[in-house]
Design a protein around this motif. Structure first.
Motif, mmCIF file in Angstrom:
data_model
loop_
_atom_site.group_PDB
_atom_site.id
_atom_site.type_symbol
_atom_site.label_atom_id
_atom_site.label_comp_id
_atom_site.label_asym_id
_atom_site.label_seq_id
_atom_site.Cartn_x
_atom_site.Cartn_y
_atom_site.Cartn_z
ATOM 1 N N LEU A 1 62.903 38.096 31.161
ATOM 2 C CA LEU A 1 61.650 37.353 31.358
ATOM 3 C C LEU A 1 60.833 37.311 30.064
ATOM 4 C CD1 LEU A 1 60.501 38.551 34.878
ATOM 5 C CD2 LEU A 1 61.259 36.267 34.245
ATOM 6 N N SER B 1 62.529 25.756 38.169
ATOM 7 C CA SER B 1 61.173 26.291 38.255
ATOM 8 C C SER B 1 60.663 26.600 36.857
ATOM 9 C CB SER B 1 61.168 27.563 39.102
ATOM 10 O OG SER B 1 59.895 28.165 39.057
ATOM 11 N N LYS B 2 59.398 26.308 36.628
ATOM 12 C CA LYS B 2 58.761 26.643 35.351
ATOM 13 C C LYS B 2 57.755 27.777 35.519
ATOM 14 C CE LYS B 2 60.819 23.680 32.756
ATOM 15 N NZ LYS B 2 61.744 24.121 31.753
ATOM 16 N N ILE C 1 62.375 34.765 27.774
ATOM 17 C CA ILE C 1 62.038 33.409 28.198
ATOM 18 C C ILE C 1 60.619 33.059 27.750
ATOM 19 C CG2 ILE C 1 61.560 31.945 30.218
ATOM 20 C CD1 ILE C 1 63.909 33.420 31.615
ATOM 21 N N TYR C 2 59.697 33.994 27.909
ATOM 22 C CA TYR C 2 58.331 33.771 27.443
ATOM 23 C C TYR C 2 58.274 33.527 25.946
ATOM 24 C CZ TYR C 2 54.717 34.367 30.993
ATOM 25 O OH TYR C 2 53.846 34.170 32.031
ATOM 26 N N HIS D 1 64.290 29.692 36.508
ATOM 27 C CA HIS D 1 63.856 29.235 35.186
ATOM 28 C C HIS D 1 65.045 28.839 34.316
ATOM 29 C CE1 HIS D 1 60.515 28.761 32.446
ATOM 30 N NE2 HIS D 1 61.331 29.171 31.492
ATOM 31 N N THR E 1 63.157 34.295 40.065
ATOM 32 C CA THR E 1 62.351 33.729 38.983
ATOM 33 C C THR E 1 63.204 33.478 37.748
ATOM 34 O OG1 THR E 1 60.404 34.914 39.783
ATOM 35 C CG2 THR E 1 60.340 34.130 37.517
ATOM 36 N N LEU F 1 56.354 31.387 35.819
ATOM 37 C CA LEU F 1 56.701 32.746 35.432
ATOM 38 C C LEU F 1 55.544 33.668 35.793
ATOM 39 C CD1 LEU F 1 58.221 32.181 31.873
ATOM 40 C CD2 LEU F 1 59.442 32.896 33.908
#
Length: 87
Positions: free
Chosen positions: A79, A34-35, A82-83, A29, A25, A37
């Motif tokens: 992660l 890939s988008k 990234i969010y 990303h 993941t 999450l």
């Protein structure tokens, strides 16, 4: 070093299997392939759970768990970043 690896080999195998689940993941990303999450709630719960596990493992000096929880903590932090900031 080899003694630690030999004595904790099952722990290290488990660590690799568990943490390899989040790497596709993150890499997908970052590479832009890939988008998708995982849900934010899941990332936060895992993040804080690993933080508590990490503190406990440091207090008990359990090296396999210190290494494993540090890797997991870093991947969940990635992660979460990234969010927060997009990617």
């Amino acid at each position: 070093m080899f003694k630690i690896l030999k004595e904790n080999s099952l722990g290290f195998i488990g660590m690799i299997l568990i943490h390899s689940s989040t790497f596709p993941t993150i890499i997908g990303h970052i590479m832009g392939t890939s988008k998708a999450l995982p849900p934010l709630e899941m990332i936060l719960l895992i993040f804080f759970g690993l933080a508590f596990y990490l503190v406990d493992s440091i207090k008990r000096k359990l090296w396999v768990y210190i290494i494993s929880n540090s890797i997991g903590f870093a991947s969940q932090l990635t992660l979460l970043t990234i969010y927060t900031f997009g990617g």
